[in-house]
Design a protein around this motif. Structure first.
Motif, short mmCIF file in Angstrom:
data_model
loop_
_atom_site.label_atom_id
_atom_site.label_comp_id
_atom_site.label_asym_id
_atom_site.label_seq_id
_atom_site.Cartn_x
_atom_site.Cartn_y
_atom_site.Cartn_z
N GLU A 61 0.83 -1.20 0.00
CA GLU A 61 0.00 0.00 0.00
C GLU A 61 0.86 1.24 0.00
OE1 GLU A 61 -3.74 -1.21 2.68
OE2 GLU A 61 -3.26 0.93 2.68
N ARG A 108 -10.05 3.99 -6.70
CA ARG A 108 -10.64 3.22 -5.61
C ARG A 108 -9.90 1.89 -5.44
NH1 ARG A 108 -15.91 4.66 -4.05
NH2 ARG A 108 -15.66 3.02 -2.50
N GLU A 110 -9.31 0.21 1.16
CA GLU A 110 -10.44 -0.61 1.59
C GLU A 110 -10.10 -2.10 1.49
OE1 GLU A 110 -14.49 0.70 0.24
OE2 GLU A 110 -13.30 2.17 -0.88
N GLU A 147 -1.46 12.34 -7.14
CA GLU A 147 -2.80 12.04 -6.63
C GLU A 147 -2.66 11.28 -5.32
OE1 GLU A 147 -6.10 11.65 -8.44
OE2 GLU A 147 -5.51 11.70 -10.54
N PRO A 148 -3.04 11.87 -4.22
CA PRO A 148 -2.97 11.12 -2.97
C PRO A 148 -4.06 10.05 -2.93
CG PRO A 148 -3.93 13.30 -2.61
CD PRO A 148 -3.59 13.22 -4.06
N LEU A 149 -3.71 8.86 -2.54
CA LEU A 149 -4.71 7.80 -2.36
C LEU A 149 -5.04 7.72 -0.88
CD1 LEU A 149 -3.28 4.94 -4.60
CD2 LEU A 149 -4.98 6.66 -5.19
N HIS A 150 -6.31 7.45 -0.57
CA HIS A 150 -6.67 7.40 0.84
C HIS A 150 -6.02 6.20 1.50
CE1 HIS A 150 -9.61 4.12 0.44
NE2 HIS A 150 -9.72 4.60 -0.78
N SER A 151 -5.83 6.29 2.79
CA SER A 151 -5.10 5.27 3.53
C SER A 151 -5.89 4.91 4.77
CB SER A 151 -3.73 5.84 3.90
OG SER A 151 -3.04 4.95 4.74
N ARG A 178 0.84 4.05 -2.89
CA ARG A 178 0.55 5.45 -2.57
C ARG A 178 1.68 6.37 -3.03
NH1 ARG A 178 -1.90 3.64 2.04
NH2 ARG A 178 0.02 3.86 3.23
#
Lengths: 587, 587
Positions: free
Chosen positions: A250, A427, A270, A263-267, A254
């Motif tokens: 991950e 996503r 999911e 582009e920041p990916l959420h952490s 990221r």
């Protein structure tokens, strides 16, 4: 031979002399002056040739598209009104003081800005096709992506180690590419489908953390977007569990999105079990950007008389599910026919639906060929469970669960795109808790869902002796916007467990010995707990560059029949060569 | 699963708890206490198990070499007198508080510190062999070397671009590995001997600067230290001449040695023409650490009556040369016989010599079977030119120049090593101005010394119409301590020149069209001036790590018969597979 790339000459160089090399993107004469857009890897710059310098002007008059030039010139501001704010070089132009034609060019087979060139032609003249700025950007971004991956992994102590390309045939996999051995007549190498066993052997070698960006080969029929050779980011590590590996991966992904796409990916990403993914999306790689979900109706439909629904609902292998399309009432009869044809590709024998015109009007407010077969309570349950609103349309799938999942899962994605329901953005999703095995109806045996070296997730005291179909593996897939970009697992590191898994897969002791003897030996000589993952580099780059095909992120891909129109490979070879290799063609 | 690598636990962690994972390098019982040297990628640490903790002690009593353990323990100072200053962990030990056997191990096929294990056994149990600290160091250094290369090249704007592995047979090269095509029956792919044409096509694609660390394949007989698959650092750039390319590559190699070995290389590297290298060292890859040189005597020997010398001296293809060995008078008759046998491998029919016992004594001071055939003036010339001193020995070669160069060139290197004359350190050397062509006596035709795409170095107005043997190419080789580690050239970028070179090589228009049609097409569509180089990564790593064989810097090499004792590749495949590929075995 040059002082700057064409595409980097800007106002900071005003008044200075530069020497540039590049290709003539376009030449035009205007007001007795010759304008040349000179192009290189970094972009375009406008070069001006003035009749005041007749010798140079004479040369400039002869140049054509795709000529290769060297130009010495002075950077000056463009006249007012001719500034192009879209280009880094748009505020300046270069007045040509010296001009050398490094090479001429015949008229190219297509213009670089033509966008309906056939793929065969693009691949045949790939060296022209790759001059397009879009293709250059993609290959540059691909190099940047691998650079970021390598730096991340090296910072984490992963060692780039090469594994053989001439290796042993892969059992249990896709079709191998074979290479006849000259020195061992009648024997063949296989090109690797992945370095799976070698990376496990590297863990047994105590190298602890391995990675490789490596070519893999599968001789499959190239339906969909596949290539006979493709590239994997291949990773393996010892003494780390799935949480550790997923966390590290991950972080890498990221980093990749932050550095390459900003582009920041959420952490954290999911996570979803395989069972939940199949239940809600009919797919083990759901595209979470699409807000549609399958709704299970198996229990609701079990008691109805209508066999089309109750049959599958009562079958332990069956499933009945609905997919509600908000505002789907707008669909025409033809639209629905088209979707029916679409799901039939996945084996669905029909596509029942209910249009919800007016909820308050009861049955009168619904429109459906199947309505008459369904009792009121069932209709209420359907509307209730799907959360239907006026104007919606509800599709139904009822068949073997596999068919329902595949057809409604695919329909979900298609509707998402057709109806503009796909959210923007990224996503990422980990899918976990895969089944160890699935039953192959054709061969009537269990097969490994991932590969035979994947470790089972066993609860305390649990053995492999129960229902093979109920066993869950320690595998994890990384799914990005509906595409599987990575997959891995914790591996089996104990001989007895590995032998038992071979047994469940119907691989007898002798066969196991012959095919995997070296692995079984190695497991007995100090094998550490280990696991890993492999990313499909081509697909990941395709997603990140927004390309439509992996062929657009490879410099020299093959066609759908696994050929190269550029070099004409594969080709005939001499009889003498075949003789040396101890093979002959079948006539 | 761990807090630290074993090999990194040192006095800074005194008093702290650590969790370690690794292999039992050795277990010994001493004074009722169990000592385990636990090993991982980073080194060894001593773990102590005390009978005060009987449960753990009982486990510790059962462990054997190569068991895989997880140990939680407390770092404490070693008792006085047991400190090992050679180890990073030598001042401490870890008192075991918790012990898990992650995996057992049978007795390994050899001990890790055994150094006379046969290569077949080492390769068969490669995963044990690779646990040796020396092998780990080499693979780690290899990864570090490629990392430095990549960063250097990326900083210079080079793009890492992948080229196909399934490609077209290479004309004019070594034997290809072939891959039968299933979808094009009767046709074959070839695995690349190098990505030469693809990298040139990338320059024609305007990508400007390319690099790739790439697997290459040659199905050759594996005499010497060759492998069927090997790795190249492959580089190509547009709009740069040989000075630019050599300068950049020098900077890269200097960076490599500085970062990996902390050894500064002098700048700039020495340069030598091919002619000078052959003249002085009998080799186009001279090891400059050896202070011996060939001395030409062709003119001196031409008039003598002794046909053994005058024959070759008068032959335009012949050469007579001497090699003076300082203090060679010490050599015994047997030594000289051995060297005579040695040079015979290179085709030399004998090895004449003169021992220089006492220069002041005239002929009486010399000792040689050939002395009687040489007049005084010639003897004086020999002594003079070779700079002989008392106690020296002078060897002679007289034959076709090729044989003299190869035999005396090889003898020079052998004497250098046998007599301890090899200087320490690194002597990189660019060899330049290679001949374009050499005449193949067997096939009676000109062949390209490098490859047919190498550009000639033409003076103003010079054409290719003169003596092909006199043409010099724009090629350059990088030689390091007598090993060719890199070779490259400026390429031909004009159709007419390329066609003319094919013609000189006896490749007719039709054959050129068939084999290289795509290259000739591409040259006509805007090909920039370009050039490049390729480094043999395995050899470079071998030199830098001090390994004796490239097999020792590859994780999974093949044997001399191109087989893998570990996986048993190549192997038999099923008749069904061969049928699908439209081939059959020859019986």
């Amino acid at each position: 031979m040059r002082t700057h790339y064409c595409g980097t000459v800007d106002s900071q160089l005003l008044g200075q002399e530069v020497t540039l090399c590049g290709w003539v993107n376009r030449r035009r004469d205007h007001g007795g002056v010759i304008f040349v857009d000179l192009r290189d890897r970094e972009g375009l710059v406008q070069v001006v040739f003035d009749p005041d310098a007749p010798e140079i002007f004479a040369i400039a008059e002869r140049i054509r598209s795709e000529y290769v030039l060297q130009v010495r010139g002075r950077v000056r501001a463009r006249p007012e009104g001719t500034v192009n704010p879209d280009l880094r070089t748009g505020a300046i132009e270069v007045l040509g003081l010296e001009l050398t034609v490094l090479n001429a060019s015949e008229t190219p087979p297509f213009q670089l800005d033509e966008d309906d060139v056939g793929e065969e032609t693009r691949l045949r003249y790939r060296y022209v096709d790759l001059r397009r700025p879009m293709m250059q950007t993609r290959l540059k971004m691909r190099a940047q992506i691998t650079g970021v991956m390598r730096r991340f992994l090296e910072d984490q102590g992963f060692l780039d180690i090469e594994t053989p390309m001439l290796t042993k045939a892969t059992p249990e996999g896709a079709r191998d590419y074979l290479v006849p051995s000259r020195t061992h007549p009648g024997s063949f190498f296989a090109l690797p489908q992945s370095p799976q066993l070698f990376k496990q052997l590297l863990m047994m070698s105590g190298l602890d953390r391995y990675y490789q960006i490596v070519r893999c080969f599968r001789d499959e029929d190239l339906r969909a977007d596949r290539q006979p050779e493709f590239t994997q980011l291949d990773i393996e590590t010892s003494f780390m569990d799935e949480e550790g590996i997923m966390g590290l991966m991950e972080a890498m992904v990221r980093e990749l999105f932050a550095q390459v796409l900003e582009e920041p990916l959420h952490s954290p990403f999911e996570r979803m079990t395989y069972a939940e993914a199949m239940h809600r999306f009919g797919s083990d790689k759901p595209d979470l950007r699409i807000p549609l979900e399958l709704v299970d109706l198996t229990d609701v439909m079990a008691p109805v008389e209508f066999k089309v629904f109750s049959g599958p609902a009562q079958d332990p292998q069956g499933r009945v599910a609905a997919l509600r399309l908000p505002k789907g009432g707008e669909l025409s009869r033809k639209d629905i026919d088209d979707y029916t044809a679409y799901v039939s590709r996945y084996g669905a024998r029909g596509l029942a639906y209910i249009k919800v015109n007016d909820l308050n009007a009861g049955r009168e407010g619904l429109q459906s060929p199947i309505l008459k077969f369904l009792p009121d309570t069932v209709v209420v349950d359907i509307l209730d469970r799907t959360g239907a609103e006026d104007g919606d349309l509800i599709f139904f799938g009822a068949d073997k669960a596999k068919i329902v999942n595949e057809s409604l899962g695919a329909l979900r994605v298609k509707l998402g795109h057709d109806r503009g329901l796909v959210d923007r953005g990224w996503r990422p999703l980990w899918v976990i808790d895969f089944p160890m095995f699935e039953f192959d109806d054709k061969d009537q045996r269990w097969v490994a869902l991932h590969h035979p070296f994947t470790a089972p997730r066993l609860q305390d005291g649990q053995t492999l002796d129960g229902d093979p179909g109920a066993l869950v593996s320690r595998a994890y897939d990384l799914v990005l916007n509906g595409t599987e970009v990575g997959g891995g697992s914790i591996r089996i590191h104990q001989t007895a467990l590995q032998e038992r898994v071979f047994e469940l897969l119907g691989i007898g002791q002798e066969e196991a010995r012959e095919k995997f003897g070296f692995l079984l030996d190695a497991l007995k000589l100090g094998c550490p707990p280990h696991g890993g993952i492999a990313f499909g580099l081509d697909r990941l780059v395709m997603l990140m560059t927004g390309a439509q095909s992996i062929r657009d992120v490879m410099a020299f891909p093959k066609t759908q029949t696994a050929a190269c129109p550029l070099t004409q490979a594969p080709a005939q070879v001499s009889e003498a060569q075949l003789k040396e290799l101890n093979i002959r063609k079948r006539s």
